[in-house]
Design a protein around this motif. Structure first.
Motif, PDB file in Angstrom:
ATOM      1  N   ALA A 108     -11.833  15.639   8.133  1.00  0.00           N
ATOM      2  CA  ALA A 108     -11.927  16.299   9.442  1.00  0.00           C
ATOM      3  C   ALA A 108     -11.703  15.330  10.593  1.00  0.00           C
ATOM      4  CB  ALA A 108     -13.296  16.966   9.582  1.00  0.00           C
ATOM      5  N   LEU A 109     -11.831  14.024  10.326  1.00  0.00           N
ATOM      6  CA  LEU A 109     -11.650  13.027  11.382  1.00  0.00           C
ATOM      7  C   LEU A 109     -10.171  12.675  11.593  1.00  0.00           C
ATOM      8  CD1 LEU A 109     -13.199  11.181  13.373  1.00  0.00           C
ATOM      9  CD2 LEU A 109     -13.369   9.484  11.530  1.00  0.00           C
ATOM     10  N   SER A 110      -9.328  12.932  10.601  1.00  0.00           N
ATOM     11  CA  SER A 110      -7.923  12.490  10.652  1.00  0.00           C
ATOM     12  C   SER A 110      -7.161  12.926  11.899  1.00  0.00           C
ATOM     13  CB  SER A 110      -7.176  12.966   9.398  1.00  0.00           C
ATOM     14  OG  SER A 110      -7.571  12.198   8.279  1.00  0.00           O
ATOM     15  N   PRO A 111      -7.360  14.152  12.417  1.00  0.00           N
ATOM     16  CA  PRO A 111      -6.597  14.551  13.610  1.00  0.00           C
ATOM     17  C   PRO A 111      -6.900  13.697  14.843  1.00  0.00           C
ATOM     18  CG  PRO A 111      -7.535  16.484  12.518  1.00  0.00           C
ATOM     19  CD  PRO A 111      -8.147  15.281  11.876  1.00  0.00           C
ATOM     20  N   PHE A 112      -7.955  12.906  14.780  1.00  0.00           N
ATOM     21  CA  PHE A 112      -8.350  12.094  15.933  1.00  0.00           C
ATOM     22  C   PHE A 112      -8.005  10.614  15.742  1.00  0.00           C
ATOM     23  CE2 PHE A 112     -11.113  15.773  15.500  1.00  0.00           C
ATOM     24  CZ  PHE A 112     -10.954  16.370  16.746  1.00  0.00           C
ATOM     25  N   VAL A 162      -7.578   2.048  -1.368  1.00  0.00           N
ATOM     26  CA  VAL A 162      -6.534   3.039  -1.624  1.00  0.00           C
ATOM     27  C   VAL A 162      -7.084   4.391  -2.088  1.00  0.00           C
ATOM     28  CG1 VAL A 162      -4.529   3.597  -3.081  1.00  0.00           C
ATOM     29  CG2 VAL A 162      -4.675   1.378  -1.930  1.00  0.00           C
ATOM     30  N   PRO A 163      -7.961   4.453  -3.109  1.00  0.00           N
ATOM     31  CA  PRO A 163      -8.442   5.779  -3.525  1.00  0.00           C
ATOM     32  C   PRO A 163      -9.220   6.500  -2.431  1.00  0.00           C
ATOM     33  CG  PRO A 163      -9.577   4.031  -4.743  1.00  0.00           C
ATOM     34  CD  PRO A 163      -8.455   3.392  -4.012  1.00  0.00           C
ATOM     35  N   VAL A 164      -9.983   5.754  -1.636  1.00  0.00           N
ATOM     36  CA  VAL A 164     -10.744   6.384  -0.562  1.00  0.00           C
ATOM     37  C   VAL A 164      -9.791   6.904   0.518  1.00  0.00           C
ATOM     38  CG1 VAL A 164     -12.477   6.024   1.237  1.00  0.00           C
ATOM     39  CG2 VAL A 164     -12.789   4.984  -1.013  1.00  0.00           C
ATOM     40  N   GLN A 165      -8.796   6.102   0.903  1.00  0.00           N
ATOM     41  CA  GLN A 165      -7.858   6.535   1.939  1.00  0.00           C
ATOM     42  C   GLN A 165      -7.012   7.714   1.460  1.00  0.00           C
ATOM     43  OE1 GLN A 165      -7.935   5.577   5.040  1.00  0.00           O
ATOM     44  NE2 GLN A 165      -6.269   6.968   5.576  1.00  0.00           N
ATOM     45  N   ARG A 166      -6.668   7.731   0.185  1.00  0.00           N
ATOM     46  CA  ARG A 166      -5.915   8.881  -0.362  1.00  0.00           C
ATOM     47  C   ARG A 166      -6.738  10.159  -0.225  1.00  0.00           C
ATOM     48  NH1 ARG A 166      -3.147   5.917  -5.382  1.00  0.00           N
ATOM     49  NH2 ARG A 166      -0.997   5.939  -4.661  1.00  0.00           N
ATOM     50  N   LYS A 167      -8.028  10.049  -0.519  1.00  0.00           N
ATOM     51  CA  LYS A 167      -8.912  11.219  -0.415  1.00  0.00           C
ATOM     52  C   LYS A 167      -9.035  11.661   1.042  1.00  0.00           C
ATOM     53  CE  LYS A 167     -11.968  13.719  -2.910  1.00  0.00           C
ATOM     54  NZ  LYS A 167     -13.314  13.237  -3.239  1.00  0.00           N
ATOM     55  N   LEU A 168      -9.208  10.700   1.946  1.00  0.00           N
ATOM     56  CA  LEU A 168      -9.303  11.024   3.371  1.00  0.00           C
ATOM     57  C   LEU A 168      -8.006  11.675   3.847  1.00  0.00           C
ATOM     58  CD1 LEU A 168     -10.968   7.733   4.670  1.00  0.00           C
ATOM     59  CD2 LEU A 168     -12.054   9.980   4.572  1.00  0.00           C
ATOM     60  N   ASP A 169      -6.895  11.204   3.310  1.00  0.00           N
ATOM     61  CA  ASP A 169      -5.580  11.678   3.729  1.00  0.00           C
ATOM     62  C   ASP A 169      -5.378  13.156   3.390  1.00  0.00           C
ATOM     63  OD1 ASP A 169      -3.355  10.562   5.067  1.00  0.00           O
ATOM     64  OD2 ASP A 169      -2.169  10.682   3.241  1.00  0.00           O
ATOM     65  N   LEU A 193       0.843  -1.191   0.000  1.00  0.00           N
ATOM     66  CA  LEU A 193       0.000   0.000   0.000  1.00  0.00           C
ATOM     67  C   LEU A 193       0.884   1.248   0.000  1.00  0.00           C
ATOM     68  CD1 LEU A 193      -2.665  -0.973   2.707  1.00  0.00           C
ATOM     69  CD2 LEU A 193      -2.929  -1.064   0.215  1.00  0.00           C
ATOM     70  N   PRO A 194       0.402   2.352  -0.578  1.00  0.00           N
ATOM     71  CA  PRO A 194       1.175   3.599  -0.482  1.00  0.00           C
ATOM     72  C   PRO A 194       1.197   4.104   0.958  1.00  0.00           C
ATOM     73  CG  PRO A 194      -0.991   3.997  -1.466  1.00  0.00           C
ATOM     74  CD  PRO A 194      -0.850   2.517  -1.328  1.00  0.00           C
ATOM     75  N   ALA A 195       2.133   4.985   1.250  1.00  0.00           N
ATOM     76  CA  ALA A 195       2.199   5.599   2.582  1.00  0.00           C
ATOM     77  C   ALA A 195       1.137   6.688   2.687  1.00  0.00           C
ATOM     78  CB  ALA A 195       3.585   6.179   2.813  1.00  0.00           C
ATOM     79  N   PHE A 196       0.565   6.829   3.874  1.00  0.00           N
ATOM     80  CA  PHE A 196      -0.423   7.873   4.140  1.00  0.00           C
ATOM     81  C   PHE A 196       0.056   8.733   5.309  1.00  0.00           C
ATOM     82  CE2 PHE A 196      -2.807   4.150   2.518  1.00  0.00           C
ATOM     83  CZ  PHE A 196      -3.322   4.711   1.355  1.00  0.00           C
ATOM     84  N   SER A 197      -0.379   9.993   5.329  1.00  0.00           N
ATOM     85  CA  SER A 197       0.156  10.924   6.327  1.00  0.00           C
ATOM     86  C   SER A 197      -0.229  10.561   7.754  1.00  0.00           C
ATOM     87  CB  SER A 197      -0.302  12.358   6.009  1.00  0.00           C
ATOM     88  OG  SER A 197      -1.705  12.471   6.124  1.00  0.00           O
ATOM     89  N   ALA A 198      -1.335   9.836   7.954  1.00  0.00           N
ATOM     90  CA  ALA A 198      -1.753   9.451   9.306  1.00  0.00           C
ATOM     91  C   ALA A 198      -1.057   8.177   9.786  1.00  0.00           C
ATOM     92  CB  ALA A 198      -3.276   9.264   9.367  1.00  0.00           C
ATOM     93  N   ASP A 199      -0.148   7.634   8.955  1.00  0.00           N
ATOM     94  CA  ASP A 199       0.515   6.386   9.308  1.00  0.00           C
ATOM     95  C   ASP A 199       1.573   6.594  10.398  1.00  0.00           C
ATOM     96  OD1 ASP A 199      -0.959   5.120   7.399  1.00  0.00           O
ATOM     97  OD2 ASP A 199       0.699   4.678   6.036  1.00  0.00           O
ATOM     98  N   ALA A 200       1.533   5.736  11.395  1.00  0.00           N
ATOM     99  CA  ALA A 200       2.600   5.627  12.396  1.00  0.00           C
ATOM    100  C   ALA A 200       2.775   4.126  12.606  1.00  0.00           C
ATOM    101  CB  ALA A 200       2.221   6.347  13.676  1.00  0.00           C
ATOM    102  N   LEU A 201       3.115   3.424  11.517  1.00  0.00           N
ATOM    103  CA  LEU A 201       2.996   1.968  11.469  1.00  0.00           C
ATOM    104  C   LEU A 201       4.123   1.272  12.222  1.00  0.00           C
ATOM    105  CD1 LEU A 201       1.961   1.483   7.720  1.00  0.00           C
ATOM    106  CD2 LEU A 201       0.488   1.794   9.723  1.00  0.00           C
ATOM    107  N   ASP A 202       3.739   0.277  12.990  1.00  0.00           N
ATOM    108  CA  ASP A 202       4.670  -0.593  13.708  1.00  0.00           C
ATOM    109  C   ASP A 202       4.898  -1.818  12.829  1.00  0.00           C
ATOM    110  OD1 ASP A 202       6.000  -2.357  15.347  1.00  0.00           O
ATOM    111  OD2 ASP A 202       4.552  -2.278  17.000  1.00  0.00           O
TER     112      ASP A 202
END
Length: 309
Positions: free
Chosen positions: A277-281, A266-273, A47-56
């Motif tokens: 408005a929910l991403s900061p939480f 992927v396309p939906v998560q890219r758009k959310l990324d 999967l591509p990287a997303f800005s909300a990722d803090a993956l372990d």
């Protein structure tokens, strides 16, 4: 013998089937380790990287995914122990996550479940009665292609999403509703109606502002905003205690199913990324993609068409 090394543990002795299901999926790394690299589907590309990722990395991916579900936790644990015994010497557990949903009978009638934010979660799911449901969720026949063994199967994207609940719960309900785009009480869109009413994405209020804000989670993730991209969400909540900083280690074991993750998740998560408005939480802490083959026919075992190809 009851006291021999192969005896049943007896954990679920008094229980019925309790809707037990065991689902197996193959990860990208499985194919190279088993000499099946030529059968690796492109849908298992990273999967591509997303800005909300803090993956372990230690809790992500893996060769084989096993999802055990049951209405009774003892039955699920019994199945887990049985599988671990069978796999001893062949496979070991890389990571494990425990999730839960509302228990059957907890509400007077069956209802869409709520997540740990208190939001009704799963309203916009595609339904089996939709004429394009199979096309969106299940892999079509592809004779001669590397993924032909996946006909009738589905790809599962698994994400551990930590909810920053202390921050979320500081918001007044009206603000939470604008972040999501739906009423908290009943899941109805802010544009009106009931939970199952379609969203009116163009409706404006008396002040001229869109009733469903342009960065509302429900708007950004809707198929209408994503070229028809859709996935079948089947998530679970999790709570793994309190972190060292005093915040709950809790959130969503997000699992979605689709015929192709690069046309669904992927396309939906890219758009959310780009502006949800929910991403900061939210914080995505683990991730995996798995190829789940179609159901085994009578006399067949799961994955036989791949493993004996």
């Amino acid at each position: 013998a009851a006291d021999g090394p192969g005896h049943d543990t007896g954990i679920a002795l008094d229980a019925g089937p309790s809707s037990l299901t065991v689902t197996f999926g193959f990860g990208r790394t499985f194919f190279g380790r088993t000499g099946l690299a030529d059968r690796l589907p492109a849908a298992l590309d990273p999967l591509p990287a997303f800005s909300a990722d803090a993956l372990d990395a230690k809790r992500s991916n893996g060769d084989l995914w096993v999802q055990i579900g049951a209405d009774d936790a003892l039955v699920a644990f019994h199945a887990l122990r049985a599988l671990q015994k069978e796999a001893a010497g062949t496979a070991r557990v890389r990571w494990q996550m425990n999730g839960f949903n509302r228990s059957p009978g907890a509400t007077a009638r069956p209802m869409t479940a709520r997540n740990l934010m208190g939001q009704i979660d799963g309203t916009g799911n595609p339904k089996p009665s939709d004429e394009d449901f199979d096309r969106r969720v299940f892999v079509p026949a592809s004779p001669g292609k590397p993924q032909e063994w996946m006909e009738g199967g589905s790809y599962a994207v698994v994400r551990r999403i930590r909810m920053l609940l202390d921050d979320w719960e500081k918001l007044p309900v009206e603000r939470q509703e604008r972040v999501i785009g739906r009423r908290k009480a009943d899941g109805a869109p802010l544009s009106g109606g009931t939970e199952t009413t379609g969203m009116d994405l163009d409706k404006a209020g008396p002040d001229g502002r869109l009733v469903i804000p342009d960065n509302a989670h429900a708007r950004i993730s809707s198929p209408e905003e994503n070229g028809g991209a859709a996935m079948l969400r089947r998530p679970f909540s999790y709570h793994d205690g309190i972190a060292e900083d005093g915040t709950p280690d809790a959130g969503l074991l997000f699992i979605c199913w689709q015929a192709d993750p690069f046309r669904g998740f992927v396309p939906v998560q890219r758009k959310l990324d780009r502006g949800d408005a929910l991403s900061p939480f939210l914080r995505h802490e683990a991730s995996g993609v798995f190829a789940v083959p179609g159901g085994a026919a009578e006399g067949e075992y799961v994955g036989q068409r791949l493993l004996e190809a």
